[in-house]
Design a protein around this motif. Structure first.
Motif, PDB file in Angstrom:
ATOM      1  N   LYS A 102       0.819  -1.206   0.000  1.00 22.40           N
ATOM      2  CA  LYS A 102       0.000   0.000   0.000  1.00 22.40           C
ATOM      3  C   LYS A 102       0.857   1.261   0.000  1.00 22.40           C
ATOM      4  N   THR A 103       0.227   2.356  -0.429  1.00 18.92           N
ATOM      5  CA  THR A 103       0.864   3.658  -0.389  1.00 18.92           C
ATOM      6  C   THR A 103       0.806   4.197   1.030  1.00 18.92           C
ATOM      7  N   THR A 104       1.948   4.618   1.563  1.00 22.19           N
ATOM      8  CA  THR A 104       1.990   5.138   2.928  1.00 22.19           C
ATOM      9  C   THR A 104       2.106   6.653   2.977  1.00 22.19           C
ATOM     10  N   VAL A 105       2.524   7.260   1.880  1.00 20.03           N
ATOM     11  CA  VAL A 105       2.610   8.720   1.813  1.00 20.03           C
ATOM     12  C   VAL A 105       2.130   9.163   0.441  1.00 20.03           C
ATOM     13  N   SER A 106       1.278  10.161   0.400  1.00 22.32           N
ATOM     14  CA  SER A 106       0.799  10.711  -0.871  1.00 22.32           C
ATOM     15  C   SER A 106       0.556  12.202  -0.690  1.00 22.32           C
ATOM     16  N   VAL A 107       1.487  13.011  -1.201  1.00 22.55           N
ATOM     17  CA  VAL A 107       1.400  14.468  -1.095  1.00 22.55           C
ATOM     18  C   VAL A 107       1.473  15.064  -2.496  1.00 22.55           C
ATOM     19  N   HIS A 108       0.414  15.692  -2.945  1.00 22.44           N
ATOM     20  CA  HIS A 108       0.337  16.268  -4.286  1.00 22.44           C
ATOM     21  C   HIS A 108       0.696  15.210  -5.335  1.00 22.44           C
ATOM     22  N   ALA A 109       0.148  14.017  -5.175  1.00 22.48           N
ATOM     23  CA  ALA A 109       0.541  12.864  -5.996  1.00 22.48           C
ATOM     24  C   ALA A 109       0.233  13.021  -7.472  1.00 22.48           C
ATOM     25  N   ASP A 110      -0.803  13.774  -7.804  1.00 20.60           N
ATOM     26  CA  ASP A 110      -1.229  13.899  -9.200  1.00 20.60           C
ATOM     27  C   ASP A 110      -0.789  15.206  -9.856  1.00 20.60           C
ATOM     28  N   ARG A 111       0.047  15.975  -9.186  1.00 18.77           N
ATOM     29  CA  ARG A 111       0.560  17.212  -9.774  1.00 18.77           C
ATOM     30  C   ARG A 111       1.542  16.859 -10.897  1.00 18.77           C
ATOM     31  N   ALA A 112       1.387  17.487 -12.055  1.00 20.84           N
ATOM     32  CA  ALA A 112       2.222  17.153 -13.215  1.00 20.84           C
ATOM     33  C   ALA A 112       3.498  17.991 -13.263  1.00 20.84           C
ATOM     34  N   TYR A 113       4.588  17.353 -13.681  1.00 19.65           N
ATOM     35  CA  TYR A 113       5.898  17.994 -13.818  1.00 19.65           C
ATOM     36  C   TYR A 113       6.516  17.587 -15.144  1.00 19.65           C
ATOM     37  N   THR A 114       7.451  18.391 -15.620  1.00 20.90           N
ATOM     38  CA  THR A 114       8.292  17.961 -16.727  1.00 20.90           C
ATOM     39  C   THR A 114       9.172  16.824 -16.211  1.00 20.90           C
ATOM     40  N   SER A 115       9.219  15.740 -16.942  1.00 19.21           N
ATOM     41  CA  SER A 115       9.878  14.525 -16.438  1.00 19.21           C
ATOM     42  C   SER A 115      11.394  14.624 -16.368  1.00 19.21           C
ATOM     43  N   ALA A 116      12.004  15.459 -17.225  1.00 21.21           N
ATOM     44  CA  ALA A 116      13.459  15.431 -17.374  1.00 21.21           C
ATOM     45  C   ALA A 116      13.873  13.978 -17.641  1.00 21.21           C
ATOM     46  N   SER A 245      16.422  19.422 -15.092  1.00 19.71           N
ATOM     47  CA  SER A 245      16.315  20.191 -16.333  1.00 19.71           C
ATOM     48  C   SER A 245      16.071  21.662 -16.008  1.00 19.71           C
ATOM     49  N   CYS A 246      16.460  22.523 -16.928  1.00 22.02           N
ATOM     50  CA  CYS A 246      16.276  23.963 -16.758  1.00 22.02           C
ATOM     51  C   CYS A 246      16.467  24.641 -18.120  1.00 22.02           C
ATOM     52  N   CYS A 247      15.823  25.676 -18.434  1.00 25.77           N
ATOM     53  CA  CYS A 247      14.808  26.370 -17.651  1.00 25.77           C
ATOM     54  C   CYS A 247      13.686  26.733 -18.620  1.00 25.77           C
ATOM     55  N   ARG A 248      12.649  25.933 -18.665  1.00 30.38           N
ATOM     56  CA  ARG A 248      11.562  26.116 -19.622  1.00 30.38           C
ATOM     57  C   ARG A 248      10.207  26.178 -18.927  1.00 30.38           C
ATOM     58  N   PRO A 249       9.904  27.173 -18.131  1.00 34.82           N
ATOM     59  CA  PRO A 249      10.760  28.288 -17.696  1.00 34.82           C
ATOM     60  C   PRO A 249      11.356  28.053 -16.306  1.00 34.82           C
ATOM     61  N   THR A 250      11.029  26.932 -15.684  1.00 34.37           N
ATOM     62  CA  THR A 250      11.474  26.662 -14.315  1.00 34.37           C
ATOM     63  C   THR A 250      12.524  25.565 -14.279  1.00 34.37           C
ATOM     64  N   ARG A 251      13.040  25.312 -13.076  1.00 34.57           N
ATOM     65  CA  ARG A 251      14.068  24.291 -12.878  1.00 34.57           C
ATOM     66  C   ARG A 251      13.439  23.048 -12.244  1.00 34.57           C
ATOM     67  N   MET A 252      13.637  21.887 -12.871  1.00 32.32           N
ATOM     68  CA  MET A 252      13.113  20.625 -12.350  1.00 32.32           C
ATOM     69  C   MET A 252      14.238  19.830 -11.684  1.00 32.32           C
ATOM     70  N   ALA A 268       9.158   8.464  -4.672  1.00 28.74           N
ATOM     71  CA  ALA A 268       9.221   9.447  -5.749  1.00 28.74           C
ATOM     72  C   ALA A 268       9.069  10.838  -5.151  1.00 28.74           C
ATOM     73  N   VAL A 269      10.078  11.680  -5.358  1.00 29.78           N
ATOM     74  CA  VAL A 269      10.030  13.079  -4.923  1.00 29.78           C
ATOM     75  C   VAL A 269      10.286  13.934  -6.162  1.00 29.78           C
ATOM     76  N   LEU A 270       9.251  14.610  -6.638  1.00 30.48           N
ATOM     77  CA  LEU A 270       9.370  15.483  -7.804  1.00 30.48           C
ATOM     78  C   LEU A 270       9.313  16.926  -7.335  1.00 30.48           C
ATOM     79  N   SER A 271      10.138  17.782  -7.928  1.00 30.08           N
ATOM     80  CA  SER A 271      10.150  19.178  -7.479  1.00 30.08           C
ATOM     81  C   SER A 271      10.393  20.131  -8.636  1.00 30.08           C
ATOM     82  N   GLU A 272       9.793  21.319  -8.511  1.00 25.98           N
ATOM     83  CA  GLU A 272       9.948  22.385  -9.497  1.00 25.98           C
ATOM     84  C   GLU A 272      10.327  23.660  -8.765  1.00 25.98           C
ATOM     85  N   HIS A 273      11.352  24.358  -9.269  1.00 26.62           N
ATOM     86  CA  HIS A 273      11.891  25.539  -8.599  1.00 26.62           C
ATOM     87  C   HIS A 273      11.961  26.710  -9.578  1.00 26.62           C
ATOM     88  N   PRO A 274      11.873  27.941  -9.068  1.00 24.09           N
ATOM     89  CA  PRO A 274      12.078  29.092  -9.951  1.00 24.09           C
ATOM     90  C   PRO A 274      13.469  29.015 -10.568  1.00 24.09           C
TER      91      PRO A 274
END
Length: 295
Positions: A102-116, A245-252, A268-274
């Motif tokens: 089972k999944t034990t942690v799910s935070v913003h699980a369906d938020r989409a990101y550029t995969s890099a 990846s960077c920067c279209r327009p953010t940093r992944m 899985a930890v996905l992040s997007e930064h200015p």
């Protein structure tokens, strides 16, 4: 060995899963305070009902003999606290316990990101399914080699790789890039990344896991790819695929993989930064998120 606290089960012992015992220096970013989970948890099946890529049993990730037994139980994570660790950006976290199923942690699980480079997992599946060169696939994964990824992308179907495998595995938030030639612009979610790992463990050739255990500290472009899981894991086993990846327009900046004895946890930890946040700072923030999970 220290005991886990935060998002993983108390007592989880996890350390570097390197194929051929990859040894690294684990400089963990400043340790954030422990977090308590408030967001609701979702459940995934451990093995998606999909056809097997290979009839050969897949070996479980290697582990160190010094690791301690893992305990049962479940802890959750506070979404607001995780967001705070990535100031000015976005972060999504999903943790799946393969032992508990089972999944034990799910935070913003369906938020989409550029995969890099995370899409290289799908590229690897496509190449190996059609009998492509195993050693080159492993190099593409362990060194995150972009040139090889581009060659495989054009040879084995391009965007069809994403749409085909999304359908086969059951990925609900994964989309091919708007520009067919830019494989790194594939859209993906943390929930889908975890499902890809579930498939890899259950059905894919062991060559993929071996490459993830053997991830090199520097990618083929010279980027240091031990941020996140590798830096925060200490002596716990891991097998990872990283993305940046960077920067279209953010940093992944993404960290993903198996953590723990026998690859018990899929993380899985996905992040997007200015774009104004440099890679060094973004790397420390992603490592801080994983360090918060591990305690």
């Amino acid at each position: 060995m220290r005991k886990l606290s935060g998002i993983f089960l108390v007592g989880l012992c996890v350390g570097a899963i390197g194929a051929v015992a990859v040894t690294i220096g684990h400089g963990v970013a400043e340790a954030p305070r422990e977090i308590a989970v408030t967001e609701a948890v979702t459940t995934m099946s451990e093995s998606p009902d999909t056809p097997s890529l290979s009839s050969t049993p897949t070996p479980s990730p290697s582990s160190k003999p010094s690791a301690k037994p893992e305990s049962q139980g479940e802890v959750k994570a506070d979404a607001a606290e995780l967001d705070r660790l990535v100031a000015g950006g976005d972060v999504s976290v999903v943790v799946f316990d393969r032992q508990a199923g089972k999944t034990t942690v799910s935070v913003h699980a369906d938020r989409a990101y550029t995969s890099a480079s995370l899409v290289k997992l799908l590229i690897a599946l496509a190449v190996l399914e059609r009998g492509g060169p195993t050693q080159q696939v492993q190099k593409m994964l362990s060194r995150s080699d972009d040139d090889l990824a581009s060659q495989f992308w054009s040879t084995y179907g391009g965007p069809a790789i994403v749409t085909g495998w999304a359908k086969k595995i059951g990925l609900t938030g994964t989309r091919p890039p708007a520009d067919p030639g830019r494989w790194g612009d594939t859209r993906i979610t943390a929930k889908d990344v975890v499902r890809i790992y579930q498939y890899v463990v259950a059905h894919a050739p062991g060559a993929i896991l071996a490459a993830l255990r053997a991830a090199t500290e520097r990618g083929s472009d010279g980027f240091r790819q031990y941020f996140g899981i590798p830096d925060a894991a200490g002596d716990r086993p891991w097998a990872v695929k990283q993305g940046w990846s960077c920067c279209r327009p953010t940093r992944m900046l993404h960290t993903s993989g198996l953590v723990g004895e026998d690859g018990r946890y899929v993380v899985a930890v996905l992040s997007e930064h200015p774009a104004s946040v440099d890679y060094a700072t973004a790397s420390k923030r992603v490592t801080a998120v994983v360090a918060a999970l591990l305690g």
